[in-house]
Each structure stands twice: as C-alpha cells, then as structure tokens.
Design a protein around this motif. Structure first.
Motif, PDB file in Angstrom:
ATOM      1  N   ILE A 182       3.088 -12.886  19.130  1.00 15.50           N
ATOM      2  CA  ILE A 182       1.662 -13.007  18.939  1.00 15.50           C
ATOM      3  C   ILE A 182       1.108 -11.662  18.137  1.00 15.50           C
ATOM      4  O   ILE A 182       1.587 -10.350  18.798  1.00 15.50           O
ATOM      5  CB  ILE A 182       0.762 -13.085  20.311  1.00 15.50           C
ATOM      6  CG1 ILE A 182       1.038 -14.371  20.754  1.00 15.50           C
ATOM      7  CG2 ILE A 182      -0.643 -12.968  20.172  1.00 15.50           C
ATOM      8  CD1 ILE A 182       0.655 -14.780  22.075  1.00 15.50           C
ATOM      9  N   GLY A 183       0.577 -11.541  16.992  1.00 15.79           N
ATOM     10  CA  GLY A 183      -0.015 -10.519  16.677  1.00 15.79           C
ATOM     11  C   GLY A 183      -1.420  -9.916  16.948  1.00 15.79           C
ATOM     12  O   GLY A 183      -2.327 -11.025  17.147  1.00 15.79           O
ATOM     13  N   VAL A 184      -1.507  -8.949  17.519  1.00 18.48           N
ATOM     14  CA  VAL A 184      -2.778  -8.262  18.020  1.00 18.48           C
ATOM     15  C   VAL A 184      -3.647  -7.351  17.289  1.00 18.48           C
ATOM     16  O   VAL A 184      -2.792  -6.249  16.760  1.00 18.48           O
ATOM     17  CB  VAL A 184      -2.702  -7.792  19.450  1.00 18.48           C
ATOM     18  CG1 VAL A 184      -3.927  -7.208  19.970  1.00 18.48           C
ATOM     19  CG2 VAL A 184      -2.211  -8.828  20.490  1.00 18.48           C
ATOM     20  N   SER A 185      -4.682  -7.606  16.869  1.00 19.16           N
ATOM     21  CA  SER A 185      -5.451  -6.650  15.959  1.00 19.16           C
ATOM     22  C   SER A 185      -6.669  -6.323  16.848  1.00 19.16           C
ATOM     23  O   SER A 185      -7.370  -6.931  17.348  1.00 19.16           O
ATOM     24  CB  SER A 185      -5.819  -7.274  14.641  1.00 19.16           C
ATOM     25  OG  SER A 185      -4.953  -7.707  14.035  1.00 19.16           O
ATOM     26  N   ARG A 198      -3.125  -8.750  10.357  1.00 15.65           N
ATOM     27  CA  ARG A 198      -2.690  -7.378  10.512  1.00 15.65           C
ATOM     28  C   ARG A 198      -2.590  -6.835  11.794  1.00 15.65           C
ATOM     29  O   ARG A 198      -3.609  -6.539  12.186  1.00 15.65           O
ATOM     30  CB  ARG A 198      -3.392  -6.598   9.440  1.00 15.65           C
ATOM     31  CG  ARG A 198      -3.409  -6.623   7.950  1.00 15.65           C
ATOM     32  CD  ARG A 198      -2.137  -6.412   7.554  1.00 15.65           C
ATOM     33  NE  ARG A 198      -2.370  -6.416   6.054  1.00 15.65           N
ATOM     34  CZ  ARG A 198      -2.476  -7.483   4.881  1.00 15.65           C
ATOM     35  NH1 ARG A 198      -2.515  -8.723   5.571  1.00 15.65           N
ATOM     36  NH2 ARG A 198      -2.684  -7.455   3.749  1.00 15.65           N
ATOM     37  N   PRO A 199      -1.461  -6.686  12.440  1.00 13.12           N
ATOM     38  CA  PRO A 199      -1.403  -6.260  13.910  1.00 13.12           C
ATOM     39  C   PRO A 199      -1.746  -4.717  13.926  1.00 13.12           C
ATOM     40  O   PRO A 199      -1.099  -4.103  12.752  1.00 13.12           O
ATOM     41  CB  PRO A 199      -0.127  -6.848  14.187  1.00 13.12           C
ATOM     42  CG  PRO A 199       0.857  -6.789  13.178  1.00 13.12           C
ATOM     43  CD  PRO A 199      -0.150  -7.453  12.125  1.00 13.12           C
ATOM     44  N   GLY A 200      -2.247  -4.354  14.760  1.00 13.05           N
ATOM     45  CA  GLY A 200      -2.518  -2.888  15.026  1.00 13.05           C
ATOM     46  C   GLY A 200      -3.893  -2.716  15.439  1.00 13.05           C
ATOM     47  O   GLY A 200      -4.650  -3.362  15.649  1.00 13.05           O
ATOM     48  N   THR A 201      -4.210  -1.387  15.564  1.00  8.19           N
ATOM     49  CA  THR A 201      -5.378  -0.952  15.855  1.00  8.19           C
ATOM     50  C   THR A 201      -6.157  -0.189  14.846  1.00  8.19           C
ATOM     51  O   THR A 201      -5.381   0.825  14.075  1.00  8.19           O
ATOM     52  CB  THR A 201      -5.257   0.088  17.170  1.00  8.19           C
ATOM     53  OG1 THR A 201      -4.666  -0.467  18.225  1.00  8.19           O
ATOM     54  CG2 THR A 201      -6.568   0.670  17.744  1.00  8.19           C
ATOM     55  N   PHE A 202      -7.468  -0.481  14.457  1.00  7.77           N
ATOM     56  CA  PHE A 202      -7.940   0.198  13.170  1.00  7.77           C
ATOM     57  C   PHE A 202      -9.381   0.567  13.522  1.00  7.77           C
ATOM     58  O   PHE A 202     -10.304  -0.010  14.328  1.00  7.77           O
ATOM     59  CB  PHE A 202      -8.101  -1.152  12.419  1.00  7.77           C
ATOM     60  CG  PHE A 202      -6.730  -1.628  12.102  1.00  7.77           C
ATOM     61  CD1 PHE A 202      -5.933  -1.107  11.240  1.00  7.77           C
ATOM     62  CD2 PHE A 202      -6.475  -2.981  12.414  1.00  7.77           C
ATOM     63  CE1 PHE A 202      -4.611  -1.653  10.750  1.00  7.77           C
ATOM     64  CE2 PHE A 202      -5.257  -3.456  12.208  1.00  7.77           C
ATOM     65  CZ  PHE A 202      -4.300  -2.705  11.269  1.00  7.77           C
ATOM     66  N   THR A 240      -8.622   5.855   7.327  1.00  7.14           N
ATOM     67  CA  THR A 240      -7.414   5.530   6.677  1.00  7.14           C
ATOM     68  C   THR A 240      -6.888   4.374   6.517  1.00  7.14           C
ATOM     69  O   THR A 240      -6.275   3.576   5.659  1.00  7.14           O
ATOM     70  CB  THR A 240      -6.542   6.703   6.494  1.00  7.14           C
ATOM     71  OG1 THR A 240      -7.084   8.040   6.042  1.00  7.14           O
ATOM     72  CG2 THR A 240      -5.086   6.579   5.335  1.00  7.14           C
ATOM     73  N   ARG A 241      -6.250   3.887   8.134  1.00  7.97           N
ATOM     74  CA  ARG A 241      -5.635   2.608   8.180  1.00  7.97           C
ATOM     75  C   ARG A 241      -6.456   1.554   7.785  1.00  7.97           C
ATOM     76  O   ARG A 241      -5.880   0.445   7.499  1.00  7.97           O
ATOM     77  CB  ARG A 241      -5.172   2.799   9.832  1.00  7.97           C
ATOM     78  CG  ARG A 241      -4.219   3.853  10.035  1.00  7.97           C
ATOM     79  CD  ARG A 241      -3.440   3.492  11.297  1.00  7.97           C
ATOM     80  NE  ARG A 241      -2.869   2.137  11.538  1.00  7.97           N
ATOM     81  CZ  ARG A 241      -2.391   1.708  12.560  1.00  7.97           C
ATOM     82  NH1 ARG A 241      -2.852   2.109  13.623  1.00  7.97           N
ATOM     83  NH2 ARG A 241      -1.694   0.292  12.444  1.00  7.97           N
ATOM     84  N   MET A 242      -7.805   1.699   8.074  1.00  2.00           N
ATOM     85  CA  MET A 242      -8.518   0.443   7.683  1.00  2.00           C
ATOM     86  C   MET A 242      -8.212   0.026   6.259  1.00  2.00           C
ATOM     87  O   MET A 242      -8.493  -1.134   6.028  1.00  2.00           O
ATOM     88  CB  MET A 242     -10.195   0.996   8.137  1.00  2.00           C
ATOM     89  CG  MET A 242     -11.045  -0.256   7.576  1.00  2.00           C
ATOM     90  SD  MET A 242     -12.829   0.426   7.524  1.00  2.00           S
ATOM     91  CE  MET A 242     -12.810   1.715   6.051  1.00  2.00           C
ATOM     92  N   ARG A 243      -8.194   1.008   5.331  1.00  2.00           N
ATOM     93  CA  ARG A 243      -7.768   0.796   4.130  1.00  2.00           C
ATOM     94  C   ARG A 243      -6.562   0.592   3.598  1.00  2.00           C
ATOM     95  O   ARG A 243      -6.201  -0.625   2.873  1.00  2.00           O
ATOM     96  CB  ARG A 243      -8.675   1.744   3.044  1.00  2.00           C
ATOM     97  CG  ARG A 243      -9.989   2.037   3.204  1.00  2.00           C
ATOM     98  CD  ARG A 243     -10.386   3.055   2.503  1.00  2.00           C
ATOM     99  NE  ARG A 243     -11.799   3.279   2.457  1.00  2.00           N
ATOM    100  CZ  ARG A 243     -12.643   3.811   3.408  1.00  2.00           C
ATOM    101  NH1 ARG A 243     -11.984   4.268   4.406  1.00  2.00           N
ATOM    102  NH2 ARG A 243     -13.964   3.834   3.250  1.00  2.00           N
ATOM    103  N   SER A 244      -5.754   1.216   4.159  1.00  2.00           N
ATOM    104  CA  SER A 244      -4.294   1.014   3.742  1.00  2.00           C
ATOM    105  C   SER A 244      -3.519  -0.042   4.342  1.00  2.00           C
ATOM    106  O   SER A 244      -2.708  -0.440   3.856  1.00  2.00           O
ATOM    107  CB  SER A 244      -3.481   2.463   3.963  1.00  2.00           C
ATOM    108  OG  SER A 244      -3.543   2.886   5.314  1.00  2.00           O
ATOM    109  N   GLU A 245      -3.955  -0.301   5.578  1.00  2.00           N
ATOM    110  CA  GLU A 245      -2.919  -1.231   6.499  1.00  2.00           C
ATOM    111  C   GLU A 245      -3.799  -2.729   6.604  1.00  2.00           C
ATOM    112  O   GLU A 245      -3.228  -3.655   6.409  1.00  2.00           O
ATOM    113  CB  GLU A 245      -2.533  -0.674   7.766  1.00  2.00           C
ATOM    114  CG  GLU A 245      -1.466   0.559   7.569  1.00  2.00           C
ATOM    115  CD  GLU A 245      -0.979   1.091   8.761  1.00  2.00           C
ATOM    116  OE1 GLU A 245      -1.037   0.151   9.810  1.00  2.00           O
ATOM    117  OE2 GLU A 245      -0.808   2.175   8.906  1.00  2.00           O
TER     118      GLU A 245
END
Length: 352
Positions: A178-181, A236-240, A301-306
């Motif tokens: 499960i991908g968590v955003s 896109r999994p991750g924290t943004f 930065t991560r909002m745009r790049s990832e």
C-alpha cells in the motif's frame, strides 16, 4: 493498480471520507467527473448540502461514521483500491474538543485498520497540515518534511495530526504493497472555505503579538483541491509539504485587507479575538498564538520534484484573491494606505 508502491496506474474505485466538508465534497465532485475512474464513493456521517450533493454527480454517498467498523464493509463492498482520508477536522474553524479528537484520531485508526484488512486497497492519501511542525523561536527558516518540530504540539489539532500520521505510516509498514501519501497543507485561504485563519484575517481590528513579525505562507483552496486530486490520480508515496510560493508577513496580510493591526502581548491575543468576534471565533490556544508570533514557512521542493505538483497561486496571490472575492470590508481603503505610505516616505526623505 499493481502491488508496486511506485505504480503510476490510475485508480479504478476511490473512496473519499469527509464528503460533507469543502475539500472532501469538492474532491468527490472532481473525481466523479473523471470518466477514467469507474466508481467514486463519498462517505460522511453528515449529509452534504443539496448543492454539494448535486455536484457529486454519479458518486455513491454512504452515510456512516468512520469511527465504526462499517467503513471496512464499505471498502470491501465497493472493491476500493484508493482511499482518500479527507475527513479529519483540521480546518480549525471550531474549538478543539474531545469529540473532534475522537473523530480525528479514532477515525483515522479505523480507516487505516480497514485499509490493512482489505486486499483491494493499494493506496491511501491522508490530508494533514503543516501544524505538525508547531511554531517557536528556534524554528528553522524553512521546514522540510524531515525536519523535526522544535516544539512539538502536545495537544489540540497539532497533536491529533501527529497521531494520525503515525497510523498512516504504521499502515505502510504493515502492508508494504500500500502506497501512503501524506499531504501537509499550509494555511488554506479562499473565498468559499472557512478556516480560523480566514476568520482571523477578516476581523476589522486584528490583534497581533507586539514586537513580532511572523512570516507566513498560504495555500489557495483551489490548489488544496488540486493537490488532493493530483495525489489521488498520480500515486506518489511519501510525505509532502504543500504551499504557495513566496512569503507574506502578518503585517502585509492585515494591511492588504485594509484592516488595522492592534499590537498586544501575545497572551492577550486569544481573549481579544473572542471578544472582538462576539464569541463567533473560539479563543486561540497557545499553539495558535505561537504561530501568530513566530510564523511557519515550508520547503516545498519535494512537492515539485517528487509529487509533481505545482500550485497555480502564490501565497500573495492567494491572499489577494481571498480579499477580493471574500466578504472582507476594508477599514482603511487601498488609496488611503498608499497615501499614508507616500507621506511616510516623503517625511523620512526630508529627515535624512
């Protein structure tokens, strides 16, 4: 979807919690208008307004409490592969209470548990807030997603958010398919959404912390909706961190609205806000007054790049649109402010 967390396969069946809220309801409307999504399920314990329900179109609405096991049955019945948890009460337009804490924390726990038990779920998007960082004098110039809070919130909405994010990350560890955003929204402003910040900036006389000049960022309501939709459709999994470009000081915000600052000791902001609003805006807890003293700025930065998301509005444009299209009545007109500024500059020039 596949079992790959980084899969770009678009969702087939989406369930959105908090369908009666601005963000949850209008997100349902956007997703329901997308023919690539087979099924959209809207969930809330409250029935949305007639206007919002009409906008939801073909979406199925289920009236249920996410704190109860019924949420798991709904996910299984509709073979949901993507869950957008937009129900958490974090807009802060009402006073935090035990009932709100239960909705936020227990509700998120139940949603994550339901996702864990369902083999069809491959994606969870959690609406969070920059309030997880707290606010204090030792804060960095910009908070990145991995920056620990210097003064972690111990109660209220901030504490709820930390617990909610913890449940979401726990789900990701237990179900690695499960991908968590997690989207940490900066202060949201807009002509339609009501938040504590929008109510605060709408006051004709705005109590501010004497001797402080907090740096702020804003996120337009349309960009908040677009970010949720983007994270749903583009896994896109991750924290943004999510915020508009640029920085606006509190003084600029008040002056552009044509309102008047009332500098007072920070401890007096909360009671004054309650009095000046005739009780319509709850008194502010220490976490709110800290934010209004020290501000908070995010690194996006991560909002745009990832995540691959770009807001349409800058922080200043968000503020100006809120002022132009909202229900703000200036105490001092823009022409009067310009005249005062010109006189101040002329006086300073003569004195040099």
């Amino acid at each position: 979807m596949t079992d790959d967390k980084g899969s770009q396969t678009p969702p087939r069946s989406v369930l959105v919690t908090g369908a009666s809220t601005f963000l949850g309801g209008y997100l349902v409307a956007r997703l329901a208008a997308d023919p690539a999504i087979e099924r959209v399920v809207a969930v809330d314990s409250r029935v949305p307004t007639k206007n919002l329900m009409r906008r939801m179109g073909r979406a199925d609405f289920l009236r249920l409490d996410i704190r109860r096991p019924a949420i798991a049955k709904a996910i299984a019945s509709y073979d949901v592969d993507t869950v957008v948890h937009a129900a958490p009460s974090i807009m802060d337009s009402v006073e935090h209470s035990a009932a709100i804490k239960e909705l936020n924390v227990v509700g998120t726990m139940q949603v994550c548990a339901a996702c864990q038990r369902s083999p069809s779920v491959k994606r969870l998007v959690l609406r969070s807030s920059a309030r997880v960082y707290g606010a204090g004098p030792s804060d960095p110039g910009f908070f990145s997603e991995g920056t620990p809070a210097r003064k972690e919130p111990r109660r209220g909405y901030g504490r709820d958010l930390i617990d909610m994010e913890g449940y979401a990350r726990g789900l990701s560890r237990r179900r690695q398919d499960i991908g968590v955003s997690i989207l940490r929204f900066q202060s949201i402003l807009g002509p339609r959404i009501r938040t504590r910040m929008s109510a605060y900036l709408s006051m004709p006389v705005v109590p501010t912390a004497f001797g402080y000049q907090p740096r702020l960022q804003f996120l337009h309501e349309e960009d908040a909706l677009a970010a949720l939709a983007h994270a749903t459709l583009n896994p896109r999994p991750g924290t943004f961190n999510v915020a508009g470009d640029g920085i606006v000081t509190l003084s600029q915000s008040v002056h552009r609205a044509g309102h008047v600052k009332l500098p007072v000791p920070a401890t007096l902001i909360s009671p004054l806000v309650s009095v000046l609003q005739n009780g319509r805006l709850p008194g502010m807890r220490s976490e709110h007054t800290s934010y209004l003293s020290y501000g908070r700025v995010l690194d996006t930065t991560r909002m745009r790049s990832e995540l691959g998301f770009e807001p349409r509005y800058t922080s200043m444009e968000t503020l100006d649109d809120f002022i132009a299209r909202g229900k703000n009545e200036p105490v001092v007109s823009a022409d009067a402010w310009r005249s005062l500024e010109q006189r101040a500059v002329a006086t300073a020039t003569r004195l040099q």
